[in-house]
Design an enzyme around this catalytic site. Structure first.
Site, PDB file in Angstrom:
ATOM      1  N   TYR A   1       0.666  -1.472  -0.208  1.00  0.00           N
ATOM      2  CA  TYR A   1       0.027  -0.069  -0.200  1.00  0.00           C
ATOM      3  C   TYR A   1       0.766   1.542   0.221  1.00  0.00           C
ATOM      4  CZ  TYR A   1      -4.464  -1.999   0.536  1.00  0.00           C
ATOM      5  OH  TYR A   1      -5.983  -2.293   0.478  1.00  0.00           O
TER       6      TYR A   1
ATOM      7  N   LYS B   1       3.588 -15.761   1.280  1.00  0.00           N
ATOM      8  CA  LYS B   1       3.269 -16.026  -0.026  1.00  0.00           C
ATOM      9  C   LYS B   1       5.465 -15.974   0.395  1.00  0.00           C
ATOM     10  CE  LYS B   1       1.767 -17.037  -2.982  1.00  0.00           C
ATOM     11  NZ  LYS B   1       1.100 -18.400  -3.846  1.00  0.00           N
TER      12      LYS B   1
ATOM     13  N   ASP C   1      -3.081 -18.290  -0.612  1.00  0.00           N
ATOM     14  CA  ASP C   1      -3.993 -19.221  -1.228  1.00  0.00           C
ATOM     15  C   ASP C   1      -4.394 -20.000  -0.780  1.00  0.00           C
ATOM     16  OD1 ASP C   1      -1.357 -19.946  -1.370  1.00  0.00           O
ATOM     17  OD2 ASP C   1      -1.444 -20.301  -3.488  1.00  0.00           O
TER      18      ASP C   1
ATOM     19  N   ASP D   1      -5.843  -7.005   3.940  1.00  0.00           N
ATOM     20  CA  ASP D   1      -7.694  -6.539   3.365  1.00  0.00           C
ATOM     21  C   ASP D   1      -8.496  -7.771   3.343  1.00  0.00           C
ATOM     22  OD1 ASP D   1      -8.553  -4.053   2.365  1.00  0.00           O
ATOM     23  OD2 ASP D   1      -7.922  -4.673   0.152  1.00  0.00           O
TER      24      ASP D   1
ATOM     25  N   ASP E   1     -12.143  -8.808   4.224  1.00  0.00           N
ATOM     26  CA  ASP E   1     -13.393  -9.567   3.662  1.00  0.00           C
ATOM     27  C   ASP E   1     -14.329 -11.332   3.703  1.00  0.00           C
ATOM     28  OD1 ASP E   1     -13.260  -6.788   2.997  1.00  0.00           O
ATOM     29  OD2 ASP E   1     -13.766  -6.829   1.195  1.00  0.00           O
TER      30      ASP E   1
HETATM   31  C1  IPM Z   1     -10.120  -1.425   3.747  1.00  0.00           C
HETATM   32  C2  IPM Z   1     -10.885  -0.834   2.599  1.00  0.00           C
HETATM   33  C3  IPM Z   1      -9.778  -0.018   2.307  1.00  0.00           C
HETATM   34  C4  IPM Z   1      -8.254  -0.447   1.797  1.00  0.00           C
HETATM   35  C5  IPM Z   1      -9.926   0.628   1.501  1.00  0.00           C
HETATM   36  C6  IPM Z   1     -11.448   1.819   1.540  1.00  0.00           C
HETATM   37  C7  IPM Z   1      -9.288   1.991   0.793  1.00  0.00           C
HETATM   38  O1  IPM Z   1     -10.564  -1.623   2.027  1.00  0.00           O
HETATM   39  O2  IPM Z   1      -9.827  -1.004   4.996  1.00  0.00           O
HETATM   40  O3  IPM Z   1     -10.381  -3.089   4.149  1.00  0.00           O
HETATM   41  O4  IPM Z   1      -7.920  -1.495   1.345  1.00  0.00           O
HETATM   42  O5  IPM Z   1      -7.427  -0.555   3.407  1.00  0.00           O
HETATM   43 MG    MG Z   2     -11.138  -3.792   2.113  1.00  0.00          MG
END
Ligand code: IPM
Ligand code: MG
Length: 358
Positions: free
Chosen positions: A144, A194, A226, A250, A254
């Site tokens: 990032y 990885k 993975d 990240d 999710d």
């Molecule tokens: C998160 C989001 C952010 C990230 C985006 C909105 C920049 O996806 O906080 O997980 O990738 O960190």
């Molecule tokens: Mg995210």
């Protein structure tokens, strides 16, 4: 003494869910005699509209003043055509994390017992038990932020570059956070990397192994990213704490959140040396913004994390979490959680119900 809280509702459903979180905090304040001083500031798209930039100076000053930052969500179609570096995510959220060196992102993904049937996983996988995973994501390093970054010319061709860099000290400090968290839980830590392909991840694994020597009670294992993505779906019950770098964390957070039934349930804390930032894991959800149907529980649960991590108010934090559980047990559901049974409620009702239990 008042706790100083910067309130940054942001875009889309951000303001709606924030309102309910503050309603719950008001109830906490009455019940536990805590005093909060709030200062609200624009961030993200609304800040671009009002002040011409996503993270304006006034907002920075309010965040500097605060002990903790409550963050809603930023972004939306209205600002998607701006140059990338001016867009809400890049111009507000990432600088915010960097400014306060909020390197440790805690994302608990747990299935509350009343919501087991909301999980997309078959019952035989969950065994009727639900799971409780804490994803710890490195938040201020890795791909990032690594330099060089950008789109460059190369012999008449364009090339886009992002750089995956980790320093040993960055890995070490996030690994310590993860081991310490594991010590307070089931003492199992899965480090995700990885290392079979990426050199930075070879270092990652080495450093994590070294830190492990200070935590002999914690059972450590390493998974390639993975495989980790697959194992999360195959058997989430095997996980306790998952440690990952910025991008893998990240993605996996999710995934883990969806396994709980709805991303609308997941809070997060971003911690560094002093200040903490607390935000729901979900985004601004422009498709449902303004309808009053968003699930405020992730933001409400983020206030619980704030009470615990920034203000050391464990009892108040637990009261918020228990209030959420009992409202769910009574069958109340926002539309994201609703599966034909129970009582469908709107954003405000959910906030009122939780506040009423405090
Ligand atoms: C998160 C989001 C952010 C990230 C985006 C909105 C920049 O996806 O906080 O997980 O990738 O960190
Ligand atoms: Mg995210």
């Amino acid at each position: 003494m008042a706790y100083k809280v910067a309130v940054l509702p942001g875009d889309g459903i951000g303001p709606e869910v924030m309102e309910e979180a503050l309603r719950v905090l008001d109830a906490v304040s009455r019940r536990f005699g805590l005093v909060f001083e709030y200062r609200e500031a624009p961030v993200g798209g609304v800040a671009i509209d009002e002040k011409g930039m996503a993270f304006p100076n006034e907002t920075k000053e309010i965040c500097d003043w605060s002990q903790a930052i409550l963050f809603g969500a930023v972004g939306g179609p209205k600002w998607e055509d701006l140059p990338p570096e001016e867009q809400p995510e890049r111009a507000a959220l990432l600088p915010l994390r960097k400014r306060y060196e909020l390197y440790a992102n805690l994302r608990p993904a747990l299935v509350f017992p009343p919501l087991i049937t909301s999980s997309p996983l078959r019952e035989e996988i969950l065994g009727g038990k639900g799971f409780n995973i804490l994803v710890i994501r490195e938040l201020t390093g890795g791909i990032y932020f690594g330099q060089p970054k950008g789109i460059f010319q190369d012999n008449g061709k364009k090339k886009g570059i992002d750089t995956l860099i980790y320093f040993d000290w960055e890995i070490e400090r996030i690994a310590r956070v993860a081991f310490q968290a594991a010590m307070k839980r089931k003492k199992r830590l899965t480090s995700v990397d990885k290392a079979n392909v990426l050199t930075s991840m070879v270092l990652w694994r080495d450093v994590v192994k070294k830190v492990a020597q200070d935590y002999p009670q914690v059972e450590l294992n390493h998974l390639l990213v993975d495989n980790a993505a697959m194992q999360l779906i195959r058997n989430p019950l095997q996980f306790d704490v998952i440690l990952a770098g910025n991008m893998f964390g990240d993605i996996l957070s999710d995934e883990a959140s969806m396994l709980t039934g709805s991303i609308g349930m997941l809070p997060s804390a971003s911690l560094g040396q002093g200040k903490g930032l607390y935000e729901p894991v979900h985004g601004s959800a422009p498709d449902i913004a303004g309808q009053g149907i968003a699930n405020p529980l992730a933001t409400i649960l983020s206030t619980a994390m704030m009470l615990r991590h920034s203000f050391d108010q464990d009892e108040a934090a637990t009261a918020v979490e228990s209030a959420v559980v009992s409202v769910l047990e009574e069958g109340y559901r926002t539309s994201d959680l609703y599966r034909g049974k129970g009582k469908l409620v709107k954003t405000q009702d959910m906030g009122n119900l939780v506040a009423g239990k405090i």
